[in-house]
Scaffold this motif. Structure first.
Motif, short mmCIF file in Angstrom:
data_model
loop_
_atom_site.label_atom_id
_atom_site.label_comp_id
_atom_site.label_asym_id
_atom_site.label_seq_id
_atom_site.Cartn_x
_atom_site.Cartn_y
_atom_site.Cartn_z
N VAL A 103 16.43 3.01 -3.98
CA VAL A 103 16.45 1.90 -4.93
C VAL A 103 16.52 2.62 -6.27
O VAL A 103 15.64 3.43 -6.58
N TRP B 128 17.11 -4.32 -4.92
CA TRP B 128 15.76 -4.38 -4.33
C TRP B 128 14.67 -4.57 -5.38
O TRP B 128 14.69 -3.97 -6.44
N GLY C 210 12.71 4.05 1.20
CA GLY C 210 11.81 3.58 2.25
C GLY C 210 12.52 3.49 3.58
O GLY C 210 13.63 2.96 3.66
N ASP D 127 13.34 5.12 -5.55
CA ASP D 127 12.34 4.72 -4.56
C ASP D 127 13.07 4.61 -3.22
O ASP D 127 14.09 3.93 -3.14
N MET E 129 6.27 1.71 -2.32
CA MET E 129 6.19 1.79 -3.78
C MET E 129 5.20 0.79 -4.38
O MET E 129 4.81 0.94 -5.54
N ALA F 22 5.78 -2.47 0.75
CA ALA F 22 6.63 -1.28 0.61
C ALA F 22 5.77 -0.14 0.09
O ALA F 22 4.76 -0.38 -0.59
N MET G 221 6.17 2.77 6.73
CA MET G 221 7.30 3.15 5.88
C MET G 221 7.16 4.59 5.42
O MET G 221 6.16 4.97 4.82
N ARG H 192 5.16 -7.35 6.43
CA ARG H 192 6.20 -8.26 5.93
C ARG H 192 6.27 -9.47 6.84
O ARG H 192 6.72 -9.37 7.97
N ASN I 150 16.42 2.65 3.42
CA ASN I 150 16.84 2.27 2.09
C ASN I 150 16.76 3.57 1.30
O ASN I 150 15.71 3.96 0.81
#
Ligand code: GLY
Length: 594
Positions: A211, A164, A234, A232, A44, A42, A88, A70, A208
């Motif tokens: 988060v 998450w 993504g 955060d 982050m 990710a 991302m 992933r 997303n």
């Protein structure tokens, strides 16, 4: 008008820059000074310490585009929208704005700038988790409504879906709100009609959108309050471009289309799924090789080997012409540069092609022999118990024939057979004690991770198994199980989708046993006696050998190595969160304890 990757990247970064965010450099896919992750998964992840206050951020508002790997979703690859590597688009507030502004930014970018009709959007929010002491996020749903998203387009979701964190290790974390795009009737019935939110086919997650980081997940799986709140976000750019252009799949975007076309032009029996797997796995392998990782049997090298060998097997499946693999590797590199995904990365093309060729040479002989051996194994009934292929043979295919576990699993599934990841891992650990491998973590299966939650979920698995037999028929059997601290996943043989009533009946059955507060009993007995006493046998033990049998009242009796909860009352409330197809004739249930 068609959107390109370049345009969407520019649109996203410009939008956040105009709203006070600094564009920060992206990172290698290999985490620096961080053993909790094999690959950056990710945007982050490389900056995770700014959310805990351990490091100072470049700015309180930041954004960028980060290549992520992933491999936990590897089984889903081949569908419309899962990828083992993707780009991302990320944006962050570090101790600055929080939920309201994050929701407003997401809405503004998607609806006002990218012109997605708001009626096409759905938002999920965290419904809370009592057992973990985590409250529901009611604010985000209200903020979405304030922006103009209809109430019936906002869904409350579980810990598993909407809380998450970066992985199972230490990570800043929090409830999240995700945006889904409705791809329309041709991809299944609507949420309104069925009450079921089909996020596999019809509704595709595109962002997303926040988060809301408020906690630090510790190694022990507890949650500690962070000193300040952060956001955060993504979004996978391939999915966003797919959605904006009304494409059927991410493979129509320019990141994959030229590769797919080249495969189709050079194979006389191309199958959609194989072609997608090949293009996905080659791209991810190129990215991993470019980061300096070599194929091997441990950690990152093993992930790479697994991807390359799986691509090679699928190339064989589609009768690819000789030399196609090298061509695809070279083309993938050219195309990554062309798409401007991470233009600052340098690719040593010749070296990467050479490394793939070397791996192919190693594998092609093994593949020929291994496939023959596999066919011999499965044609002998003695090697199969309750539809499961003997684990020693699965291990032999790995150890002697270089078949990554997934290849054997995939081959077995094609023959309607299952394999046990847990037993494979046990054999792996036994035989490879000295290799210091990390495959257990990579597979993250069974009960590799033993803690209170996985133990309770394991007991719930037995009750679920009994419930499925009761309501769907005694010939329903376990075909696989995977338990993480958050949820159980259970595969079983059954020809059709379960009805909502059947799902409810099974769920009620399990909760009823939980409410009866029944002790779980363990006894040791010879395998044949256990079988005779009606215990469900999932392991191919030898006659005469002692096995342990777990009994839960009159409801469940299974040969099992444990561990289990002491009493069903410890389990809390059981909830089936998904019932879906896993492969031909095999259904998959995901369930949680609340
Ligand atoms: N970091 C947010 C996500 O990956 O969904």
């Amino acid at each position: 008008m068609k959107y390109t990757i370049k345009q969407v990247k520019k649109e996203f970064l410009n939008f956040f820059e105009k709203n006070g965010h600094t564009i920060i450099k992206n990172s290698s896919i290999i985490p620096e000074n961080d053993d909790s992750l094999l690959f950056i998964n990710a945007g982050m992840a490389p900056i995770k310490n700014v959310f805990t206050g351990q490091e100072q951020p470049d700015s309180k508002r930041m954004c960028n585009l980060q290549i992520c790997i992933r491999t936990n979703d590897i089984d889903s690859i081949g569908d419309r929208h899962h990828l083992s590597s993707f780009c991302m688009l990320g944006s962050w507030s570090v101790g600055d704005y929080f939920k309201k502004e994050a929701v407003a930014f997401a809405y503004d970018l998607l609806v006002n700038h990218l012109k997605i009709p708001k009626e096409k959007l759905y938002a999920t929010v965290f419904g809370g988790d009592k057992t973990r002491g985590l409250p529901a996020d009611t604010d985000s749903g209200n903020f979405w409504q304030d922006m103009g998203i209809a109430k019936n387009h906002i869904l409350n979701c579980s810990f598993e879906d909407n809380f998450w964190r970066m992985g199972d290790g230490e990570s800043p974390c929090g409830p999240c709100t995700e945006v889904f795009y409705d791809t329309g009737d041709k991809h299944g019935k609507s949420y309104e009609e069925t009450g079921y939110f089909d996020d596999k086919k019809r509704y595709i997650e595109i962002w997303n959108a926040g988060v809301f980081m408020q906690y630090l997940q510790t190694e022990k799986g507890t949650y500690e309050k962070l000193p300040f709140n952060s956001v955060d976000t993504g979004s996978g750019i391939e999915r966003l471009v797919m959605t904006l252009n009304g494409y059927e799949s991410v493979y129509q975007t320019e990141v994959y289309a030229p590769i797919i076309n080249h495969i189709l032009a050079n194979s006389d029996k191309a199958k959609d799924e194989s072609v997608r797997i090949i293009s996905d796995h080659i791209k991810t392998s190129v990215l991993i090789l470019n980061a300096g990782i070599e194929p091997s049997n441990v950690k990152r090298g093993y992930v790479l080997r697994r991807l390359l060998r799986r691509a090679m097997r699928h190339l064989r499946n589609i009768n690819a012409k000789e030399g196609l693999l090298e061509e695809l590797v070279a083309k993938t590199i050219d195309n990554l540069i062309e798409c401007d995904i991470a233009p600052e990365w340098n690719y040593s093309k010749d070296q990467i092609v050479e490394k793939v060729k070397l791996e192919q040479e190693k594998f092609s002989k093994l593949l020929e022999n291994g496939l023959k051996v596999f066919e011999e194994f499965v044609s002998n009934k003695n090697n199969i118990t309750d539809g499961k292929l003997n684990s020693n043979l699965v291990f032999k295919l790995y150890d002697t024939f270089g078949f990554p576990f997934e290849i054997t699993k995939e081959l077995a599934n094609e023959h309607n057979l299952s394999v046990s990841e847990k037993e494979f891992e046990e054999l792996f650990a036994e035989h490879k004690e000295n290799s210091k491998g990390d495959v257990g973590k990579v597979f993250k299966s069974g009960l590799a991770d033993i803690n209170d939650n996985t133990i309770k979920l394991h007991t719930a698995t037995h009750l679920l198994h009994a419930g499925l037999k009761k309501f769907l028929g005694q010939n329903v059997n376990q075909k696989g199980s995977n338990i993480t601290p958050e949820r159980l996943r259970f595969d079983f043989n059954f020809e059709r989708k379960m009805t909502a009533e059947e799902v409810q009946a099974v769920e009620d059955f399990v909760n009823n046993i939980i409410n009866q507060k029944i002790e779980i009993c363990r006894e040791e007995m010879p395998y044949d006696l256990a079988k005779e006493s009606g215990a469900v046998g999932l392991f191919s033990s030898k006659y005469g050998e002692n096995v342990s049998v777990y009994t839960i009242g009159s409801f469940s009796k299974e040969i099992c190595s444990g561990p289990h909860a002491k009493n069903t009352k410890d389990l809390g409330r059981f909830k089936i969160t998904k019932e879906e197809s896993s492969s031909a004739g095999i259904r998959r249930i995901k369930a949680v304890l609340q």
